[in-house]
Every structure is written in C-alpha cells, then in structure tokens.
Design an enzyme around this catalytic site. Structure first.
Site, PDB file in Angstrom:
ATOM      1  N   TYR A 183       0.810  -1.220   0.000  1.00  0.00           N
ATOM      2  CA  TYR A 183       0.000   0.000   0.000  1.00  0.00           C
ATOM      3  C   TYR A 183       0.843   1.269   0.000  1.00  0.00           C
ATOM      4  O   TYR A 183       0.431   2.292  -0.552  1.00  0.00           O
ATOM      5  CB  TYR A 183      -0.981   0.008   1.180  1.00  0.00           C
ATOM      6  N   TYR A 241      -8.043 -10.012  11.274  1.00  0.00           N
ATOM      7  CA  TYR A 241      -8.693  -9.078  12.199  1.00  0.00           C
ATOM      8  C   TYR A 241     -10.209  -9.181  12.036  1.00  0.00           C
ATOM      9  O   TYR A 241     -10.851  -8.264  11.509  1.00  0.00           O
ATOM     10  CB  TYR A 241      -8.222  -7.633  11.954  1.00  0.00           C
ATOM     11  N   ASP A 245      -8.174   3.260   8.352  1.00  0.00           N
ATOM     12  CA  ASP A 245      -7.192   3.053   7.272  1.00  0.00           C
ATOM     13  C   ASP A 245      -7.831   2.332   6.077  1.00  0.00           C
ATOM     14  O   ASP A 245      -7.556   2.639   4.923  1.00  0.00           O
ATOM     15  CB  ASP A 245      -6.006   2.184   7.732  1.00  0.00           C
ATOM     16  N   ARG A 278      -3.152   9.937  11.790  1.00  0.00           N
ATOM     17  CA  ARG A 278      -3.011   9.303  10.460  1.00  0.00           C
ATOM     18  C   ARG A 278      -4.269   8.522  10.079  1.00  0.00           C
ATOM     19  O   ARG A 278      -4.690   8.546   8.921  1.00  0.00           O
ATOM     20  CB  ARG A 278      -1.783   8.409  10.371  1.00  0.00           C
ATOM     21  N   LYS A 288      -8.719  -7.094   7.692  1.00  0.00           N
ATOM     22  CA  LYS A 288      -7.959  -8.236   7.169  1.00  0.00           C
ATOM     23  C   LYS A 288      -8.627  -9.502   7.686  1.00  0.00           C
ATOM     24  O   LYS A 288      -9.331  -9.472   8.700  1.00  0.00           O
ATOM     25  CB  LYS A 288      -6.500  -8.252   7.692  1.00  0.00           C
ATOM     26  N   GLY A 324      -6.607  10.850   8.859  1.00  0.00           N
ATOM     27  CA  GLY A 324      -6.133  11.314   7.553  1.00  0.00           C
ATOM     28  C   GLY A 324      -6.507  10.351   6.440  1.00  0.00           C
ATOM     29  O   GLY A 324      -6.953  10.760   5.363  1.00  0.00           O
ATOM     30  N   TRP A 325      -6.345   9.054   6.697  1.00  0.00           N
ATOM     31  CA  TRP A 325      -6.770   8.048   5.707  1.00  0.00           C
ATOM     32  C   TRP A 325      -8.255   8.233   5.393  1.00  0.00           C
ATOM     33  O   TRP A 325      -8.674   8.154   4.234  1.00  0.00           O
ATOM     34  CB  TRP A 325      -6.565   6.634   6.252  1.00  0.00           C
TER      35      TRP A 325
END
Length: 405
Positions: free
Chosen positions: A71, A169, A176, A246, A166, A249-250
């Site tokens: 990524y 998970y 994200d 972050r 994922k 932000g994603w």
C-alpha cells in the site's frame, strides 16, 4: 549432442536476459543519479525527484530490497501519477510503470499478492493499473484489476456489511481500510460496472461513521470491533480508545478521493460530502497554531505527543481538494495552506544535493496483532518515527499539487 546444443542455447539466452536486465537497472540508476533537484522547483517535484534519486527503482520506496505489492508504494506512486498529469515529465510515468511491471505477471497474477489473506491494504496499489490498462489495453493489467475486484467481492464483512480490515482481524473496521479499499472500488465500479456498486462503496463510510464517531469531539476512533471482543475495544461501543491523526487522515483522503466517482445526482453523494464536512470541522478545532496536528489528535499539550507529518499532510490534502472541488467551504483552503506552511517551515530539511527530507512521521501503528498493540496513548506516542516515510511523502506530494505550491 542435441541436448548439449540445447543447454548451450538456454545458457546463452539466460546470460543475455541477465545482461539486459542488469543494463536496464544500471541505466535506470544512472538516470536517477543524474537527477538535479533545483531550488525553484515546486514542492511536489522536489519530493518526487528526491524519492527517485534515493530509490532508483520504485519498488525500493520504503527501503524495500525486492519488489513487493504494498500500500505504501500505491500511495506514493498515485501521488506521482497525479503529478504527471500537471507536469508530464516522462521520468515520472516510467517510474510508476516500472513498479507495475515489476509485479504484474503476463497471466495477470500479481507477484507477492495473496488473495486469501483478504488484506484490504493490498487493494490500493491497484489504482495504478487503471491508467496503464487504459493506455496499453494489455489484458494482463485488466486481469490484475479483476483479481483485486474479486478480493472485494469475497472480502469478509461485519454483520452490518462493512469490510473487515484483514482476515486476521475478524469483525473489525479500521479507518485506514476506507482509503485502502474504497477509491479503487469506486473507480472500478464506475469504469467497468456502470457504477452499480456505488451504494456499497457509500455503505462502508456509513458504517464507520455510524459506529466510530465520538459524539463529543466529532472525531472518529482508529478502529471499531463489531464483536466488542478485542481487548482494545470499548465493551459498550467496540471502539479503540484513542484518535490517531493518520487514521483520520486516511479517512478524510478516502472521502475526497471516492467523491471523484460519485455523480452529483447520486443519492449518496450529499451524504459523503456531509461526512467530509463533519470530520473536517472537527479536525479544524485541533489544528495547532503551527498549522500542524499532533500524533494523538486531541491531546496536544500532553507529554510525549508530537506534531506529526503524515496526518498533517493528509489533512492538508483533504482540506485543499475538498475546497477546490466545492465540497468544503473556501476557508479550508486557507487551513490547508497553513498546514503546508507548517510542514515546509518546521518539518522539512533540505539535503546537500537539494533533495528534501520530511521529518517527524510515525512509521507504523495498528491495533491488536503480535506483538500486541493496545491503542493506548503511550502506544501511539512511542511508536518509531521515520524520515521521508511514504505515508507522509505521498500525501505531501498530493497536498502540494492541490495547493499549487
């Protein structure tokens, strides 16, 4: 005798291939060593040429030793692809194409990519394939696009319809993941499916907005566990305990990028614009006077917290693009410029060769896994930092482009 001739021929072919490959690599490295980074260049070009000089082949971004479908490469190279549209330097196009061709095989499979891991992070580099396929019409690129689309078709989901982050998970959506999956999904469904799955794209945002938004601050938590079984998950809400810049932000970047594919008349378009306005208004309250944002978004003055490059670059990009496209009020362009000033004046160092280094970027952060990540304040502020981390340099390029800096 025939076998001997065959063996000699095979050996000669192998040597020729190796010589060709090595000479190609040497030629590329020579091109990159010859890169001159002039003082008067725009920041987007400066950062791109710095990365190309430091990493002669695009797969080397993030100090990778061998080509890997990842990524971070998808993020940075998407930025360079956008730069090429404004400054069509052939070196930029060749750099992106080099990465794609190092990984996409003749049969359309992708080297190092494993479908059965259902890791949504690995969908985002697929954004690079649309342009290559449109330009070349080579079937291998279409097959690679279809392979990533197949992952999204089979991606495990929460009961309410959100993509798991994922396979390892279960029942979890992370902010994200919205950037990793949705811009590709939106572009694919518009390009190849007449947009029939845009409602499903919107559903991903609806789920995370509904479950991960904090009613007090309007900020969204890094992760949400529908089962509420993870040790990091709040037993009532399923949310992780902190706001990580972050991750936010994603999310903001995902919103401005998917909106490129939602026609104004689509029933979900206004809803996504509303989410963007909501998260932007909340983030604006936490912008530091320097123009930057802290690693843990809402805990500015707390010991150990620091002004962080990747989240700040992502917000600068999302605010600027949102304002440029008319999704956000014009004042967000000013906030984006203030953030960019903070990045260039406080976090950028100029190297001896004219290249630039963006400092104070968190290298990585997540939830759960091994070793276990508990999502605590101490966890986020103590994760390692990395100069010119691709999660910062990619959004920095995109922000510079939107701000024409």
């Amino acid at each position: 005798m025939i076998n001997n001739k065959k063996n000699i021929l095979v050996s000669v072919l192998l040597i020729c291939t190796m010589v060709f490959t090595n000479s190609k690599l040497i030629a590329q490295e020579q091109v990159n060593k010859d890169i001159v980074i002039a003082k008067n260049l725009k920041w987007s070009d400066k950062m791109t040429l710095t990365l190309m000089k430091r990493h002669p082949e695009a797969y080397m971004i993030d100090d990778s030793k061998t080509p890997k479908w990842d990524y971070v490469h998808g993020l940075v190279l998407h930025g360079i692809e956008e730069l090429y549209k404004k400054n069509p330097d052939p070196r930029y196009k060749a750099y992106v194409r080099g990465y794609v061709d190092a990984l996409v095989q003749e049969d359309g499979t992708i080297n190092t990519y494993e479908l059965d891991k259902y890791n949504i992070d690995l969908v985002v580099p697929g954004r690079l394939l649309f342009d290559v396929y449109a330009t070349t019409k080579e079937e291998k690129y279409l097959k690679a696009l279809q392979l990533l689309r197949k992952q999204l078709s089979e991606q495990p989901r929460t009961k309410s319809g959100g993509f798991w982050h994922k396979q390892i998970y279960p029942n979890q959506m992370w902010l994200d993941g919205l950037y990793m999956g949705e811009p590709f999904y939106a572009q694919y469904t518009v390009t190849f499916e007449d947009g029939k799955n845009l409602d499903d794209v919107a559903k991903q945002f609806e789920q995370i907005q509904l479950h991960a938004t904090d009613p007090k601050t309007g900020l969204l938590y890094h992760g949400w566990d529908e089962s509420k079984e993870m040790p990091w998950a709040n037993k009532e809400t399923g949310n992780s305990p902190n706001f990580w810049s972050r991750a936010l932000g994603w999310y903001a970047m995902a919103l401005v990028d998917v909106l490129d594919y939602f026609p104004k008349e689509h029933p979900k378009q206004k809803e996504l614009v509303k989410y963007l306005n909501s998260v932007s208004a909340s983030l604006a309250k936490y912008q530091d006077q320097s123009g930057l944002w802290y690693q843990v978004t809402d805990k500015g003055g707390k010991e150990g917290n620091y002004l962080e490059a990747s989240g700040s670059s992502m917000f600068a990009y999302a605010f600027a693009k949102g304002a440029n496209k008319g999704y956000l009020p014009a004042k967000y362009k000013k906030l984006a410029n203030k953030a960019f000033d903070g990045l260039t004046q406080q976090l950028i160092k100029t190297d001896a060769d004219g290249g630039i280094t963006l400092t104070q970027a968190c290298q990585v952060a997540g939830l759960g896994g091994k070793p276990y990540r508990d999502g605590s304040y101490d966890y986020y502020v103590n994760e390692k930092k990395k100069d010119n981390d691709p999660k910062a340099t990619g959004p920095f390029i995109l922000a510079a482009l939107e701000l024409n800096r």
